[in-house]
Structure formats: C-alpha cells, structure tokens
Motif scaffolding. Structure first.
Motif, PDB file in Angstrom:
ATOM      1  N   HIS A  32      37.965  58.530  28.674  1.00 22.47           N
ATOM      2  CA  HIS A  32      38.471  57.570  29.669  1.00 22.47           C
ATOM      3  C   HIS A  32      38.910  56.270  28.987  1.00 22.47           C
ATOM      4  CE1 HIS A  32      37.495  59.909  33.182  1.00 22.47           C
ATOM      5  NE2 HIS A  32      36.187  59.870  32.979  1.00 22.47           N
ATOM      6  N   GLY A  35      42.228  56.653  27.131  1.00 22.33           N
ATOM      7  CA  GLY A  35      43.358  57.215  27.863  1.00 22.33           C
ATOM      8  C   GLY A  35      43.762  58.601  27.407  1.00 22.33           C
ATOM      9  N   ASP A  38      45.070  62.438  31.288  1.00 17.08           N
ATOM     10  CA  ASP A  38      45.892  61.923  32.384  1.00 17.08           C
ATOM     11  C   ASP A  38      45.136  62.046  33.695  1.00 17.08           C
ATOM     12  OD1 ASP A  38      48.070  61.273  30.797  1.00 17.08           O
ATOM     13  OD2 ASP A  38      48.995  63.244  31.032  1.00 17.08           O
ATOM     14  N   LYS A  42      43.140  56.902  34.020  1.00 15.35           N
ATOM     15  CA  LYS A  42      44.219  56.410  33.160  1.00 15.35           C
ATOM     16  C   LYS A  42      45.212  55.587  33.981  1.00 15.35           C
ATOM     17  CE  LYS A  42      47.494  57.902  29.645  1.00 15.35           C
ATOM     18  NZ  LYS A  42      48.009  59.051  28.895  1.00 15.35           N
ATOM     19  N   ASN A  45      43.633  52.274  34.791  1.00 10.87           N
ATOM     20  CA  ASN A  45      43.047  51.588  33.636  1.00 10.87           C
ATOM     21  C   ASN A  45      41.536  51.368  33.788  1.00 10.87           C
ATOM     22  OD1 ASN A  45      43.463  50.508  31.057  1.00 10.87           O
ATOM     23  ND2 ASN A  45      43.530  48.421  31.866  1.00 10.87           N
ATOM     24  N   LYS A  47      38.221  51.612  32.401  1.00 13.08           N
ATOM     25  CA  LYS A  47      37.665  51.800  31.058  1.00 13.08           C
ATOM     26  C   LYS A  47      36.243  51.291  30.906  1.00 13.08           C
ATOM     27  CE  LYS A  47      42.142  51.920  28.930  1.00 13.08           C
ATOM     28  NZ  LYS A  47      42.927  51.676  27.746  1.00 13.08           N
TER      29      LYS A  47
END
Length: 96
Positions: A32, A35, A38, A42, A45, A47
């Motif tokens: 994650h 990225g 998919d 992603k 964003n 993270k």
C-alpha cells in the motif's frame, strides 16, 4: 491454522479510510505504501497504517473485516482507531 490481520489505512487524520485483511501485515502495508497494487488505496493515496488487530485464525479476521466494512464510518472505525491510536500516527514502524 493461519494467522490473520485486520487493518485500517488512511491518508490523514479523519481522512478516507480503507479496511483490509491479510495474512502478512508487513508485506501488505508495504505494498500500500509503495503503490504496488492498483485499487482504492492507491487511488486515494492511503499510506498510513492507523489500526490493526491480530487473529490466530484468518477466518476470524475475515469475519471482523466484513463487520467493519458493513458499519458506519464515524461510529465503529474511528472509535477503533482512537481507542489505540488517538493521534492517528502511522503504525508501520511498530510492525517492522
């Protein structure tokens, strides 16, 4: 019996949330953060690992993931995050 994890990713405090389940939390969060897959995390964003639970049996983790995904965002997910991570810190460093 395979161990499982339920986890929540976000992009900022009170931001977009993603609930997932995995048998390898370190690998999955790394994917994650970088990225590598998919999809929703992603696209938005997401993270930051802000919450996770460990289960001795992956099937129990899957049940919990389904319950969290079915629930209200403001109710269950945010309360869970705040119960263990009030400042919404990225917990990835604590699992690596």
């Amino acid at each position: 019996m395979k161990q499982g994890y339920v986890y929540i990713m976000t992009n900022k405090k009170d931001g977009t949330l993603y609930v997932g389940v995995t048998s390898n939390l370190v690998r999955r969060v790394y994917e994650h953060k970088n990225g590598l897959v998919d999809g929703f995390t992603k696209k938005y964003n997401l993270k930051q690992l802000v919450y996770f639970e460990v289960y001795d049996d992956i099937s129990e983790a899957i049940k919990q993931e389904k319950q969290l995904k079915a629930g209200s965002r403001k109710k269950k997910k945010v309360e869970l995050i705040v119960s263990v991570n009030e400042s919404w810190d990225d917990l990835y460093g604590s699992i690596t």
